[in-house]
Design an enzyme around this catalytic site. Structure first.
Site, mmCIF file in Angstrom:
data_model
loop_
_atom_site.group_PDB
_atom_site.id
_atom_site.type_symbol
_atom_site.label_atom_id
_atom_site.label_comp_id
_atom_site.label_asym_id
_atom_site.label_seq_id
_atom_site.Cartn_x
_atom_site.Cartn_y
_atom_site.Cartn_z
ATOM 1 N N ASN A 3 -41.229 25.411 -44.884
ATOM 2 C CA ASN A 3 -41.679 25.076 -46.059
ATOM 3 C C ASN A 3 -40.675 25.710 -47.199
ATOM 4 O OD1 ASN A 3 -43.329 23.585 -44.724
ATOM 5 N ND2 ASN A 3 -45.242 24.676 -45.257
ATOM 6 N N ASP A 59 -41.944 25.249 -50.475
ATOM 7 C CA ASP A 59 -43.132 25.430 -51.422
ATOM 8 C C ASP A 59 -43.446 26.993 -51.500
ATOM 9 O OD1 ASP A 59 -45.826 26.027 -50.149
ATOM 10 O OD2 ASP A 59 -45.014 24.116 -49.140
ATOM 11 N N HIS A 80 -35.813 27.439 -44.554
ATOM 12 C CA HIS A 80 -35.003 26.173 -45.223
ATOM 13 C C HIS A 80 -35.103 26.345 -46.845
ATOM 14 C CE1 HIS A 80 -36.041 23.990 -41.423
ATOM 15 N NE2 HIS A 80 -34.992 24.522 -41.247
ATOM 16 N N CYS A 90 -20.382 31.356 -56.065
ATOM 17 C CA CYS A 90 -20.452 32.797 -56.104
ATOM 18 C C CYS A 90 -21.342 33.322 -55.170
ATOM 19 C CB CYS A 90 -20.243 33.500 -57.511
ATOM 20 S SG CYS A 90 -21.979 33.051 -58.375
ATOM 21 N N GLY A 105 -48.629 23.079 -38.060
ATOM 22 C CA GLY A 105 -48.316 21.938 -39.059
ATOM 23 C C GLY A 105 -46.807 21.595 -38.876
ATOM 24 N N THR A 106 -46.259 21.732 -37.570
ATOM 25 C CA THR A 106 -44.803 21.250 -37.436
ATOM 26 C C THR A 106 -44.677 20.278 -36.322
ATOM 27 O OG1 THR A 106 -42.702 22.041 -37.308
ATOM 28 C CG2 THR A 106 -44.335 23.100 -35.694
ATOM 29 N N SER A 107 -43.756 19.253 -36.530
ATOM 30 C CA SER A 107 -43.417 18.321 -35.443
ATOM 31 C C SER A 107 -42.432 18.720 -34.562
ATOM 32 C CB SER A 107 -43.006 16.852 -36.205
ATOM 33 O OG SER A 107 -42.023 17.192 -36.661
ATOM 34 N N ASN A 146 -51.979 21.784 -34.580
ATOM 35 C CA ASN A 146 -51.217 20.668 -35.327
ATOM 36 C C ASN A 146 -52.582 19.752 -35.664
ATOM 37 O OD1 ASN A 146 -48.801 21.128 -36.018
ATOM 38 N ND2 ASN A 146 -47.862 19.691 -33.973
ATOM 39 N N LEU A 147 -52.385 18.871 -36.630
ATOM 40 C CA LEU A 147 -53.497 17.840 -36.904
ATOM 41 C C LEU A 147 -53.718 16.998 -35.605
ATOM 42 C CD1 LEU A 147 -55.055 16.481 -39.315
ATOM 43 C CD2 LEU A 147 -52.910 14.794 -39.839
#
Ligand SMILES: [Zn+2]
Length: 248
Positions: free
Chosen positions: A94, A96, A111, A122, A181-183, A204-205
């Site tokens: 994430n 955020d 990321h 630079c 929470g990742t696919s 995961n959900l």
């Protein structure tokens, strides 16, 4: 990590961690994020051509990030870090700042970070915090059109992947990896953690990603604000286990 190193916990998160804070999840399959084609605003080969669209898009993301609060899942991870100092490494896909806002430290943003800017001329990276970028240019070299959000675009090197691979390579059976929470679309969490030496948990959900979910030692499905707190007891047991001294 030497043989005497106590059990470690690795937390690897994706967009599902922040979804309950109101940040939309990255939809890799549709190629859209907030109805904007990712190929326009997230492509290292074309971003300079799409300069205004890129900055408008990330300005909106940065403004959105200013108004959101960490949820119980972020706070649970911060609680684990406080409880086991120096033994919990937090990695996130994430961009955020919610893990930091919850109190997490030394978060590895695989990321990048939407609150920072990066000058490709630079290589300077600097925080601008929330709000729109004023397009004042790079504080070091003064260039304007070489400044992009410090978010890793498609086709751009991700230096933090070296940290990820070093951590995965050092995982031992006594360690625990929580994937939340990742696919697995961008980074294959099953290959990284499910097949690793560590005890791995997928939170995961719902089931049904393209990952080999059976590769994980355990699976917990539901909102992250429910699954992560429910894992604390298991993690407590794992973190208390005696380290085997394999060199004796
Ligand atoms: Zn510069």
């Amino acid at each position: 990590m030497g043989p005497a190193t106590p059990p470690q916990l690795i937390v690897f998160s994706g967009a599902g961690l922040s979804a309950e804070s109101g940040l939309s999840t990255f939809r890799g399959a549709s190629g859209l994020w907030e109805n904007v084609p990712l190929d326009v605003v997230c492509n290292f080969a074309t971003w300079e051509r799409n300069f205004d669209a890129v900055h408008a898009f990330y300005d909106a993301r940065r403004i959105a990030a200013g108004g959101v609060q960490p949820n119980l899942a972020h706070r649970t991870i911060a609680g684990w870090q406080k409880r086991w100092p120096g033994r919990v490494q937090v990695l996130t896909q994430n961009v955020d700042p919610l893990l930091e806002r919850a109190g997490c430290e030394k978060v590895v943003h695989l990321h990048g970070d939407v609150l920072s800017m990066h000058c490709v001329a630079c290589n300077l990276e600097w925080k601008i915090e929330t709000g729109a970028y004023d397009q004042s240019g790079c504080p070091t070299c003064g260039k304007k059109k070489t400044v992009k959000p410090a978010v890793v675009f498609f086709g751009q090197a991700a230096p933090a992947y070296e940290i990820l691979h070093a951590i995965v390579g050092g995982l031992r059976p006594v360690d625990t990896a929580v994937v939340v929470g990742t696919s697995g679309t961008v980074l294959p969490a099953d290959q990284l953690f499910g097949y690793s030496a560590a005890y791995s948990v997928l939170a995961n959900l719902e089931p049904g990603t393209a990952m080999d979910e059976a590769s994980f030692s355990a699976r917990s499905y539901g909102p992250a604000t429910q699954t992560l707190p429910s894992l604390t007891e298991l993690i407590q047991t794992r973190m208390a286990s005696v380290t085997t001294r394999t060199n004796q």
